[in-house]
Design an enzyme around this catalytic site. Sequence first.
Site, PDB file in Angstrom:
ATOM      1  N   HIS A 122      15.976  -2.254 -23.553  1.00  0.00           N
ATOM      2  CA  HIS A 122      16.519  -2.835 -24.779  1.00  0.00           C
ATOM      3  C   HIS A 122      17.960  -2.335 -24.910  1.00  0.00           C
ATOM      4  O   HIS A 122      18.266  -1.219 -24.487  1.00  0.00           O
ATOM      5  CB  HIS A 122      15.659  -2.331 -25.943  1.00  0.00           C
ATOM      6  N   ASP A 199      12.045   5.694 -24.675  1.00  0.00           N
ATOM      7  CA  ASP A 199      12.149   4.794 -25.824  1.00  0.00           C
ATOM      8  C   ASP A 199      10.738   4.276 -26.106  1.00  0.00           C
ATOM      9  O   ASP A 199      10.226   3.426 -25.388  1.00  0.00           O
ATOM     10  CB  ASP A 199      13.116   3.654 -25.465  1.00  0.00           C
ATOM     11  N   GLN A 202       8.213   0.257 -28.557  1.00  0.00           N
ATOM     12  CA  GLN A 202       7.171  -0.757 -28.366  1.00  0.00           C
ATOM     13  C   GLN A 202       5.849  -0.153 -27.907  1.00  0.00           C
ATOM     14  O   GLN A 202       4.855  -0.870 -27.783  1.00  0.00           O
ATOM     15  CB  GLN A 202       7.633  -1.801 -27.342  1.00  0.00           C
ATOM     16  N   LYS A 225       7.750  -0.662 -36.880  1.00  0.00           N
ATOM     17  CA  LYS A 225       6.910  -1.374 -35.918  1.00  0.00           C
ATOM     18  C   LYS A 225       5.460  -0.891 -35.959  1.00  0.00           C
ATOM     19  O   LYS A 225       4.573  -1.473 -35.345  1.00  0.00           O
ATOM     20  CB  LYS A 225       7.484  -1.230 -34.510  1.00  0.00           C
ATOM     21  N   CYS A 365      17.403  -8.765 -27.180  1.00  0.00           N
ATOM     22  CA  CYS A 365      18.240  -7.563 -27.029  1.00  0.00           C
ATOM     23  C   CYS A 365      17.994  -6.878 -25.693  1.00  0.00           C
ATOM     24  O   CYS A 365      17.997  -5.643 -25.602  1.00  0.00           O
ATOM     25  CB  CYS A 365      18.042  -6.594 -28.185  1.00  0.00           C
TER      26      CYS A 365
END
Lengths: 413, 126
Positions: A122, A199, A202, A225, A365
């Site tokens: 991302h 990261d 997600q 999220k 993104c």
Amino acid sequence: VNLGERVRGDFPILQRTVGGRRLVYLDSGATAQKPRAVLDALRDFYERSNANVHRSIHTLGEEATEMYEAARDRVRGFLGARHREEIVFTKGTTEAINLVAHTWARRALVEGDEILLTEMEHHSNLVPWYLLAREKKLRLRYIPVTDEGLLDLTAVDRLLGRRTRLVALAHVSNVLGTVNPVAELVERAQAAGARVLIDGAQAAPHLPVDLAGLGADFYALSGHKLGAPTGIGVLYGRREILEPLEPAFGGSEIIKEVWLDRVTWNDLPWRFEPGTPPIAQAIGLGAAIDYLEDLGWDAIQSHEAALTRLALARLDEVEDLTLYGPRDPALRVGVVAFNLAGIHPHDLAAALDTEGIAVRAGHHCAQPLARRLGVAGTARASFSVYTTPQDIEALAAGLRRAHDALGLRPSVH
Amino acid sequence: VGALYGDVILDRYKHPRYLGELDVPDAVHEDVNPLCGDRIRVEVRLDPRAEIGAVRYRGDACAISLASADLLAEMVEGRSVREALRVDRDTLLRALRAEIRPSRLRCVTLPLDVLRAALAGTPART
């Protein structure tokens, strides 16, 4: 009754209609809907305990501080971190990654050092490193992505070298849904003397994270999220790494003592939380974690795996549809990107919206990944605990109608 | 799906009149919509008296952008450069005859910006 149907009633927004149609919300990867428990926690806080934290010597201030710090303990437990000092509240994943770039990386990396990223990052885990690389004359390298949408691990030995100081990668791809083999990469990177930042934006909504077991040096995630409010995220950093660092931003809260000519820094984790923090949002994050933990990871993961299998099967039946990412449902979470031949993803999303179906469309993104896939963009459906098999069926039917309506048209290349 | 974009957009999208390229264009410009990465290229042939003899466009773009480009080409072909530069967003919005949401306004104006940039490079500009 599947989990989605059982918990739908916990999410007030799912009762609304869009253009007279039942809302089919398949954009949880962008932001998840909020359970009533989170909305109640926010209301309770603002109606009963609202005050600033840490310096208010009154009942409300004490309550607010206790609730804010309790949320930190909840996050620590949720991520399996060893120490509460390792949990820094940020605005979100983006700020968490930038914080590492501005503190540890700016101090530790020197000209000629390398940062190893992947082609599926991302922009939030690419642009901060691009900026730092430009400033400090670092070299960015990238682990390639295979045609199937997996990281090409055969390239890692070649890319991970003596000058590699940091490996920064997504735990789960926000486009392909691919779950990357982070444990293996942490081990290989650390054996080569590099630090690892993951990261987790997600990943955290879809699978249990065990940071003590994983051994990553940094882990970043976004609360919204997970069903928490926007404006709250987390940076996990190993205590030994954070301890010697100076703050990235000046302000209150980050200091112990201030004179006119010098300052001493506050303890972890407050050294990295300047100004009044997002108090209610952190409390909301604690409530969101409680909600997910009450459902249980076993139930959540088997529900989402079933949805993913169903989605891959149903979408595969749609004429002229291309699916991206691994075909093996065991290698991915409930994030599914696709294109219908000859139809722009934005037109597809707009067509589905007329049926009350919300999907995301565009480059998500992650432009380098779109280029790798050879597309300008994709449409993406992403699932959560409240997604139902009927939502997937509605998507497949909507795609068929979009195919008929927008069909193939003349083109010039 | 008629409710989706309206008849004009769907018609221009499915049956474009000006989609294509010119053999020897006098002015060319290409640009992207930074919000979505859509790309439109506009090619123009100018007649000696600063009239736009032909316009063609192509690109990787959504139905709104492509319909807007098609209508724009129709509006400016055969007109002077000066007249072409008078076409603005509102002219296109009226011609598209659909409700365009704020998030898609840039789709309407991308071809306009690309055409203007192409014409800005021509000697006939003034």
